[in-house]
Scaffold this active site. Structure first.
Site, PDB file in Angstrom:
ATOM      1  N   GLY A  10       1.176  -1.355   0.277  1.00 18.96           N
ATOM      2  CA  GLY A  10       0.604   0.150  -0.345  1.00 18.96           C
ATOM      3  C   GLY A  10       0.676   1.246   0.224  1.00 18.96           C
ATOM      4  O   GLY A  10       1.630   1.438   0.968  1.00 18.96           O
ATOM      5  N   VAL A  13      -0.384   7.351   1.040  1.00 16.65           N
ATOM      6  CA  VAL A  13       0.722   8.821   1.152  1.00 16.65           C
ATOM      7  C   VAL A  13       1.011   8.111   2.443  1.00 16.65           C
ATOM      8  O   VAL A  13       2.297   8.275   2.685  1.00 16.65           O
ATOM      9  CB  VAL A  13      -0.380  10.109   1.730  1.00 16.65           C
ATOM     10  N   MET A  14       0.366   7.440   3.068  1.00 17.53           N
ATOM     11  CA  MET A  14       1.327   7.019   4.687  1.00 17.53           C
ATOM     12  C   MET A  14       1.893   5.608   4.448  1.00 17.53           C
ATOM     13  O   MET A  14       3.025   5.824   5.018  1.00 17.53           O
ATOM     14  CB  MET A  14      -0.209   6.383   5.460  1.00 17.53           C
ATOM     15  N   GLY A  15       1.825   4.748   4.031  1.00 16.30           N
ATOM     16  CA  GLY A  15       2.648   3.168   2.773  1.00 16.30           C
ATOM     17  C   GLY A  15       3.737   4.416   2.532  1.00 16.30           C
ATOM     18  O   GLY A  15       4.359   3.860   2.738  1.00 16.30           O
ATOM     19  N   LYS A  77      -7.049   0.867   2.755  1.00 16.34           N
ATOM     20  CA  LYS A  77      -7.264   1.602   3.579  1.00 16.34           C
ATOM     21  C   LYS A  77      -8.396   0.390   4.559  1.00 16.34           C
ATOM     22  O   LYS A  77      -8.806  -1.015   4.506  1.00 16.34           O
ATOM     23  CB  LYS A  77      -8.930   1.441   2.515  1.00 16.34           C
ATOM     24  N   SER A 130       0.652   6.989  14.720  1.00 14.51           N
ATOM     25  CA  SER A 130      -0.376   8.500  14.243  1.00 14.51           C
ATOM     26  C   SER A 130       1.287   9.528  13.902  1.00 14.51           C
ATOM     27  O   SER A 130       1.963   9.399  14.935  1.00 14.51           O
ATOM     28  CB  SER A 130      -0.621   8.797  16.165  1.00 14.51           C
ATOM     29  N   GLY A 131       0.260  10.786  13.457  1.00 16.66           N
ATOM     30  CA  GLY A 131       1.582  11.418  13.188  1.00 16.66           C
ATOM     31  C   GLY A 131       0.720  12.291  11.452  1.00 16.66           C
ATOM     32  O   GLY A 131       1.746  12.839  10.988  1.00 16.66           O
ATOM     33  N   LYS A 184      -4.570   3.472  19.622  1.00 13.67           N
ATOM     34  CA  LYS A 184      -5.217   4.409  18.842  1.00 13.67           C
ATOM     35  C   LYS A 184      -6.215   5.023  18.520  1.00 13.67           C
ATOM     36  O   LYS A 184      -5.966   6.099  18.318  1.00 13.67           O
ATOM     37  CB  LYS A 184      -4.432   4.192  17.547  1.00 13.67           C
ATOM     38  N   HIS A 187      -6.158   7.326  20.802  1.00 13.86           N
ATOM     39  CA  HIS A 187      -5.599   8.781  21.023  1.00 13.86           C
ATOM     40  C   HIS A 187      -6.551   9.684  20.045  1.00 13.86           C
ATOM     41  O   HIS A 187      -6.870  10.778  20.413  1.00 13.86           O
ATOM     42  CB  HIS A 187      -4.730   8.052  20.636  1.00 13.86           C
ATOM     43  N   ASN A 188      -7.502   8.965  19.761  1.00 11.34           N
ATOM     44  CA  ASN A 188      -7.949   9.775  17.909  1.00 11.34           C
ATOM     45  C   ASN A 188      -9.442  10.555  18.884  1.00 11.34           C
ATOM     46  O   ASN A 188      -9.612  11.954  18.773  1.00 11.34           O
ATOM     47  CB  ASN A 188      -8.481   9.090  16.685  1.00 11.34           C
ATOM     48  N   GLU A 191      -8.179  13.014  20.503  1.00  9.39           N
ATOM     49  CA  GLU A 191      -8.477  14.285  19.242  1.00  9.39           C
ATOM     50  C   GLU A 191      -9.167  15.461  19.028  1.00  9.39           C
ATOM     51  O   GLU A 191      -9.489  16.445  18.766  1.00  9.39           O
ATOM     52  CB  GLU A 191      -7.166  13.307  18.660  1.00  9.39           C
ATOM     53  N   ARG A 289     -19.557  17.487  15.292  1.00  5.85           N
ATOM     54  CA  ARG A 289     -19.054  17.912  13.678  1.00  5.85           C
ATOM     55  C   ARG A 289     -20.135  16.924  12.697  1.00  5.85           C
ATOM     56  O   ARG A 289     -20.281  17.511  11.301  1.00  5.85           O
ATOM     57  CB  ARG A 289     -17.777  16.446  13.297  1.00  5.85           C
TER      58      ARG A 289
END
Length: 473
Positions: A10, A13-15, A77, A130-131, A184, A187-188, A191, A289
């Site tokens: 994958g 962007v992240m991968g 995804k 995360s980041g 995680k 954490h979100n 956030e 939201r």
């Protein structure tokens, strides 16, 4: 001949950024993307790091290029796409090999996948990362769940690519199966609450005090030098000071006020409720939201009810808003840690909450100057399991309580919504009441359902004399 220490599927962007991070830290990495052209373009753009990148056009080639025991990171995804990749990889792997899901997975899926692969003598790790794009490339916060022996095989890679806080890697193993992905998720959730509270302060200053975005941004930049120092306060100040290149207006003034969400905040609320917890600040942020998406409805409501705002109280000072934001932020973390504690007991994870605070100190979205003290307070032992009762934070809450109350009161009087602040205040006020109103609720439950109640003079499962109760009309 095996060339790569670890594989990755994958190259979004992240991968792509995580692959470059791995390569930059000296580990050969084999990469695969469903579209081979993406793989070619990635390698071509990697520059000198391409020497440590092994491109693969098929799953068979990917597996063949890995040293044993093989380890493959999945960065696709969440949901069915992850299962599809697992189904493609498992027939090619041998006992002792491992698959690592580094996406935003529902921890229930992680538990299911880990159990299924364990039956095939394969290892599965759920890895919360995360980041964002920048973190993946230069050092994210990493939360691991799975077999500790499997983690030991890749620990040197994970600790090398993770963010560092005073030289210590912001990566930790939290327990079996879904533990890492659950940490995680929470954490979100925190956030979400943190972002909402910052936005509420922005709204009060914009719509209540009439300040321009750049002025508010400068205030956030000043707050970022004190106890509110954090990534989200920092970037909020920068965003508010940024003009739109096309119009010259503040960039926020040309952005539609409808916030998106990918589901992790909602998962936090759902799981908290299942565990008997109520993360009211996080729930308020998720709700806000959702409400924001109803743009047409809100516009009609503005036209219909615009004349109903009452005479507002005196708006809080900048110092009061700073104190209110700090107090509400601590309360949101308090609720987050309580969710983690409840899940740890429910799933027998034995989560180290202090390690969670430490892992979040750098690399992740909620990194904050407060986390060092939070980790220390947890290690010292939280009175009644409450972060807000810890000596390190009770003083800050005491200092900020009046400001929080003033902020919520002002917002209510001015007709300005502050759902996260209001829920933080309600939680605080509830936790400082030695006698609440649940006695009446218990009596109601016994009246209509014979559920019983405990008496203050001792005894449980007692019932009231409802047959003789007087009805009032």
């Amino acid at each position: 001949m095996s060339q790569a220490r670890i594989g990755l599927v994958g190259l979004g962007v992240m991968g792509a950024n995580l692959s470059l991070n791995i390569a930059e830290n000296g580990f050969p990495v084999a990469v695969f993307n469903r579209a081979g052209s993406v793989t070619d373009a990635f390698v071509a753009s990697a520059g000198a790091l391409s020497a440590r990148i092994v491109p693969a056009k098929t799953y068979e080639a990917l597996i063949a290029s890995l040293a044993k025991p093989r380890a493959v990171i999945i960065m696709v995804k969440a949901g069915g796409a992850v299962d599809a990749v697992i189904d493609a990889l498992t027939p090619l792997m041998e006992p002792g090999d491992m698959i690592i899901d580094a996406g935003n997975a529902d921890f229930h899926d992680t538990r299911r996948r880990e159990a299924a692969l364990r039956e095939k003598r394969l290892n599965f790790i759920g890895m919360g990362v995360s980041g964002g794009e920048e973190g993946a490339r230069h050092g994210p916060s990493i939360m691991i769940g799975g077999n500790p022996e499997s983690y030991a095989v890749i620990r040197d890679i994970i600790e090398a690519i993770a963010a560092k806080h005073e030289g210590a890697p912001c990566a930790a193993h939290f327990g079996p199966d879904g533990a890492g992905h659950f940490v995680k998720t929470v954490h979100n959730g925190i956030e979400y609450a943190d972002m909402q509270m910052i936005a509420e302060v922005y709204g009060l200053l914009r719509d209540g005090a009439g300040r321009r975005p750049a002025e508010i941004g400068a205030l956030f930049a000043d707050w970022n030098k004190g106890p509110l120092k954090s990534y989200l306060v920092e970037i909020s100040g920068r965003v508010l000071g940024t003009p739109d290149p096309q119009t010259g207006k503040p960039i926020v003034d040309v952005i539609v006020d409808m916030a998106g969400q990918k589901g992790t905040g909602r998962w936090t609320v759902i799981e908290a409720l299942r565990l008997g917890q109520s993360p009211s600040t996080i729930e308020a942020a998720v709700a806000a939201r959702s409400w924001s998406s109803e743009k047409a409805t809100r516009e009609e409501g503005a036209a219909l009810f615009d004349d109903l705002a009452s005479d507002p109280l005196l708006i809080p000072s900048d110092r009061e808003l700073e104190q209110a934001l700090l107090a509400a932020k601590i309360i949101a973390y308090d609720q987050g840690f309580k969710i983690l504690s409840a899940a740890s007991g429910e799933y027998e994870w034995n989560l180290d909450l202090a390690s969670a605070a430490e892992v979040w100190r750098e690399g992740c979205i909620i990194r904050s100057a407060l986390l060092d003290d939070m980790a220390a307070a947890i290690r010292e032992g939280l009175p009644q399991g409450q972060l807000i009762f810890a000596p390190r934070f009770a003083g800050l809450i005491r200092e900020g309580a009046r400001a929080l109350r003033h902020t919520v009161s002002y917002a209510a009087s001015a007709g300005l919504p502050v759902p996260a602040f209001a829920n933080a205040l309600a939680y605080f006020d509830t936790m400082r009441q030695s006698r609440g109103t649940a006695d009446l609720i218990q009596a109601q439950r016994d009246f209509f359902g014979a559920h019983g109640f405990a008496r203050i003079d001792g005894g449980a499962d007692r019932h009231g004399p409802w047959a003789g109760a007087v009805a009032h009309s």
